[in-house]
Design a protein around this motif. Structure first.
Motif, PDB file in Angstrom:
ATOM      1  N   GLU A   1       1.192  -0.908   0.202  1.00 20.59           N
ATOM      2  CA  GLU A   1      -0.006   0.260  -0.268  1.00 20.59           C
ATOM      3  C   GLU A   1       0.811   1.445  -0.143  1.00 20.59           C
ATOM      4  OE1 GLU A   1      -3.295   0.044   2.150  1.00 20.59           O
ATOM      5  OE2 GLU A   1      -2.568  -2.092   3.211  1.00 20.59           O
ATOM      6  N   PHE A   2       1.933   0.569  -0.061  1.00 20.54           N
ATOM      7  CA  PHE A   2       2.902   2.256  -0.005  1.00 20.54           C
ATOM      8  C   PHE A   2       3.955   2.363  -1.219  1.00 20.54           C
ATOM      9  CE2 PHE A   2       2.377   1.173   4.085  1.00 20.54           C
ATOM     10  CZ  PHE A   2       2.387   2.334   5.153  1.00 20.54           C
ATOM     11  N   SER A   3       4.000   3.392  -1.829  1.00 22.04           N
ATOM     12  CA  SER A   3       5.317   3.689  -2.854  1.00 22.04           C
ATOM     13  C   SER A   3       6.564   3.010  -2.424  1.00 22.04           C
ATOM     14  CB  SER A   3       5.065   5.705  -2.961  1.00 22.04           C
ATOM     15  OG  SER A   3       6.001   6.211  -2.250  1.00 22.04           O
ATOM     16  N   GLY A   4       7.052   3.276  -3.287  1.00 23.09           N
ATOM     17  CA  GLY A   4       9.044   2.328  -3.571  1.00 23.09           C
ATOM     18  C   GLY A   4       9.686   3.957  -2.263  1.00 23.09           C
ATOM     19  N   GLY A   5       9.647   5.181  -2.481  1.00 20.81           N
ATOM     20  CA  GLY A   5       9.932   5.965  -1.275  1.00 20.81           C
ATOM     21  C   GLY A   5       9.374   5.509  -0.019  1.00 20.81           C
TER      22      GLY A   5
ATOM     23  N   ALA B   1      17.561   2.397  -6.297  1.00 21.09           N
ATOM     24  CA  ALA B   1      16.164   2.424  -7.571  1.00 21.09           C
ATOM     25  C   ALA B   1      14.791   3.421  -7.043  1.00 21.09           C
ATOM     26  CB  ALA B   1      15.274   0.904  -6.947  1.00 21.09           C
ATOM     27  N   LEU B   2      15.429   4.058  -6.425  1.00 22.25           N
ATOM     28  CA  LEU B   2      14.608   5.043  -6.261  1.00 22.25           C
ATOM     29  C   LEU B   2      14.545   6.533  -7.187  1.00 22.25           C
ATOM     30  CD1 LEU B   2      14.878   5.699  -2.447  1.00 22.25           C
ATOM     31  CD2 LEU B   2      13.030   4.053  -4.076  1.00 22.25           C
ATOM     32  N   ASP B   3      13.348   7.162  -7.470  1.00 19.31           N
ATOM     33  CA  ASP B   3      13.432   8.511  -8.361  1.00 19.31           C
ATOM     34  C   ASP B   3      14.283   9.405  -8.084  1.00 19.31           C
ATOM     35  OD1 ASP B   3      11.643   7.107  -9.588  1.00 19.31           O
ATOM     36  OD2 ASP B   3       9.918   7.964  -9.407  1.00 19.31           O
ATOM     37  N   VAL B   4      15.028  10.386  -8.453  1.00 18.19           N
ATOM     38  CA  VAL B   4      16.066  11.153  -7.914  1.00 18.19           C
ATOM     39  C   VAL B   4      15.297  12.258  -6.815  1.00 18.19           C
ATOM     40  CG1 VAL B   4      17.372  11.422  -9.983  1.00 18.19           C
ATOM     41  CG2 VAL B   4      15.411  13.270  -9.884  1.00 18.19           C
ATOM     42  N   SER B   5      14.074  12.594  -7.523  1.00 14.51           N
ATOM     43  CA  SER B   5      13.832  13.354  -6.006  1.00 14.51           C
ATOM     44  C   SER B   5      13.040  12.537  -4.329  1.00 14.51           C
ATOM     45  CB  SER B   5      12.692  14.137  -6.016  1.00 14.51           C
ATOM     46  OG  SER B   5      11.057  13.191  -6.767  1.00 14.51           O
ATOM     47  N   ILE B   6      13.234  11.231  -4.572  1.00 16.01           N
ATOM     48  CA  ILE B   6      12.354  10.146  -3.530  1.00 16.01           C
ATOM     49  C   ILE B   6      13.907  10.107  -3.031  1.00 16.01           C
ATOM     50  CG2 ILE B   6      11.256   8.476  -3.191  1.00 16.01           C
ATOM     51  CD1 ILE B   6       9.712  10.356  -3.877  1.00 16.01           C
ATOM     52  N   GLN B   7      14.589   9.884  -3.923  1.00 15.94           N
ATOM     53  CA  GLN B   7      16.388   9.584  -3.566  1.00 15.94           C
ATOM     54  C   GLN B   7      17.115  11.215  -2.598  1.00 15.94           C
ATOM     55  OE1 GLN B   7      20.004  10.087  -6.316  1.00 15.94           O
ATOM     56  NE2 GLN B   7      19.779   7.852  -6.329  1.00 15.94           N
ATOM     57  N   ALA B   8      16.731  11.717  -3.304  1.00 11.20           N
ATOM     58  CA  ALA B   8      17.128  13.184  -2.519  1.00 11.20           C
ATOM     59  C   ALA B   8      16.397  13.363  -1.208  1.00 11.20           C
ATOM     60  CB  ALA B   8      17.245  14.379  -2.926  1.00 11.20           C
TER      61      ALA B   8
END
Length: 547
Positions: free
Chosen positions: A427-431, A457-464
């Protein structure tokens, strides 16, 4: 004239979804011989748009409006038989994760031959001969042996080359590459990008390249499309989008790219100071694996970790960087005793971990916890988040009510709602799942965190966001950290010192600014040279900063 025209495409999601459309009002064209990059975060609709072109939309997801014109025909209104004739023959696709896209029970050669068989082309002998030729073209070593290999016998980069060979088998006019370099180490990533560029020129193909990494875009794109929540927010020539972005979302993605800039002095604090107490001491750590041989190699002993020695100080973050197979993840697992080393010592505070076993090891290991690369596979899909976060503390004698209260506190600490204790991982996103993984690692109040490719493996904004969270938690809780990564840009953001590993050995170690700014070892220099978009980074950042 355009090779492919997508006009006002809308793709409807099943009833009950978060929003009615996966993509809406999507219009763009693709010209012969160009590389068009589609950029956006997870859920932006970039892969869904490509799947619509291929006719590979998930069950229950359907095109609601618009046209996809290819050679004067609307693909959306073709029969399945006519669409199959186009799929693979005129338009081919490379998928993000080749291990899951390839059949694990079929040899590589047989899977390439299937492409010809599906279109009733060539004899069986000609198909296998062509398979060898294709593997040769994509640079796979010993292609005559590779055709007899199973996917698991190949490295990640080699499997991706097999996928490219399959996509090129029928010499398509359009190649769609869906995140083909995500989670690959920088040198393998650079090789794949160079291969796609070379093949584009050789075959005069048009390429739709889907990615969330603007560094990759800067290296290969002719034109760029930026998507957000199912809509195109910006598109144009690569130079315009990268250096003169007009939409706030585009600027935010560029700003989130991990950079090689030096960390500000205030970020260093006392971290990494040799005067700080040593919290973790590793001396002479070794781990070897015996391989049974295979198609490419004879049976041999692999030194995964060879005489690893270092001290981690209180409040310090050491980055362990290197390519796949360098031994960095094995080192982390040996330190925490998820894998038993062959020899050497690991001292955590005043406890020698390598001499412990059973209950005494479990108790001591509570002070060193791990954050894994893929939180979805490391979290029990059948357990609610509350149970996942309380299992460790309860096993160490914490009362259930107290453990659950601590779980809620931890969720708040990592930026999630405490009510998440009643939900399941899917039920949650990867981040968000990675934040849960961080909360689980903190549940036993550890002194040391080992983060194994925690943001790769995370998007750059989620990674940040996750990197900022880790830095904040480290400062607030006075944590020490081993940060395992193949991305030197990420290491530059969070690490006080960097340890570069190659084939199980440390080839260079020192302060982050020194290792990244003035590397001594040729291998370190090669890793830095392979970083995508590195030569465009400063110009892109200046463009964003000037807004």
């Amino acid at each position: 004239m355009s090779l492919l025209e997508i006009e006002n495409l809308a793709i409807a999601l099943p009833a009950g979804a978060d929003r009615p459309f996966a993509v809406e009002n999507v219009t763009f064209s693709l010209h012969k011989g160009e590389i068009l990059c589609i950029v956006g975060e997870s859920g932006s609709g970039k892969s869904m748009s490509a799947n619509a072109v291929m006719g590979l939309l998930p069950e229950g997801v359907t095109p609601a409006e618009g046209r996809i014109m290819f050679h004067g025909r609307d693909i959306l209104h073709l029969s399945e038989e006519n669409r199959r004739d186009i799929r693979g023959k005129s338009i081919s696709m490379i998928f993000q994760e080749p291990l899951s896209a390839l059949n694990p029970l079929m040899r590589v050669g047989a899977q390439i031959c299937e492409v010809f068989e599906a279109h009733n082309l060539l004899t069986p002998q000609e198909r296998m001969r062509r398979a060898v030729e294709l593997l040769t073209e994509v640079g796979l070593p010993e292609p005559e042996k590779a055709v007899r290999a199973y996917p698991f016998q190949l490295s990640g980069g080699q499997r991706q080359r097999v996928m490219i060979a399959m996509a090129l088998a029928l010499e398509p006019e359009i190649l769609i590459a869906d995140e083909p370099t995500t989670a690959l180490d920088v040198t393998t990533q650079a090789q794949i990008l160079s291969l796609i560029e070379d093949l584009r020129r050789k075959h005069e193909m048009a390429v739709i390249f889907i990615t969330h990494d603007f560094g990759v875009v800067a290296d290969i794109a002719d034109r760029v499309i930026v998507m957000q929540t199912g809509e195109i927010v910006e598109q144009g020539p690569a130079e315009d989008v990268l250096l003169r972005p007009t939409h706030p979302y585009t600027r935010s993605l560029i700003a989130a790219i991990p950079g090689m800039k030096e960390r500000p002095p205030e970020a260093e604090g006392k971290a990494g100071s040799q005067e700080s107490p040593v919290i973790l001491s590793v001396n002479g750590l070794n781990k070897t694996f015996s391989t049974g041989g295979g198609l490419f190699k004879q049976a041999r002993v692999v030194h995964a970790v060879n005489d690893l020695t270092f001290d981690l100080h209180l409040g310090e973050t050491i980055g362990i960087v290197g390519e796949s197979g360098s031994g960095k993840s094995t080192a982390g697992r040996c330190i925490i005793r998820l894998i038993d080393p062959d020899c050497g010592t690991v001292r955590l505070s005043d406890v020698e971990l390598t001499k412990l076993s059973g209950q005494s090891l479990r108790m001591a290991r509570s002070k060193a916890q791990m954050i894994f690369q893929d939180p979805f596979s490391s979290l029990n899909p059948r357990a609610r988040i509350g149970r996942i976060l309380t299992e460790g503390p309860i096993a160490h004698g914490v009362p259930r009510v107290q453990a659950m209260e601590r779980a809620r506190e931890l969720l708040s600490l990592v930026g999630l709602d405490p009510s998440a204790v009643d939900r399941f991982p899917h039920e949650f996103s990867g981040g968000q799942r990675q934040r849960i993984g961080i909360a689980r690692a903190l549940a036993l109040d550890p002194d040391v965190i080992i983060a194994d490719e925690a943001v790769s493996a995370l998007d750059v904004s989620i990674q940040a966001q996750v990197l900022d969270l880790l830095a904040d938690l480290k400062a607030r809780l006075n944590l020490s950290m081993l940060f395992v990564t193949h991305d030197l840009r990420v290491a530059a953001q969070i690490c006080d010192r960097i340890m570069v590993m190659r084939r199980g050995e440390v080839v260079e170690m020192g302060p982050t600014a020194q290792v990244l700014g003035q590397p001594n070892h040729e291998y370190t220099r090669s890793l830095l040279a392979a970083i995508p978009g590195r030569h465009h980074e400063q110009a892109m950042r200046l463009a964003v900063a000037s807004e």
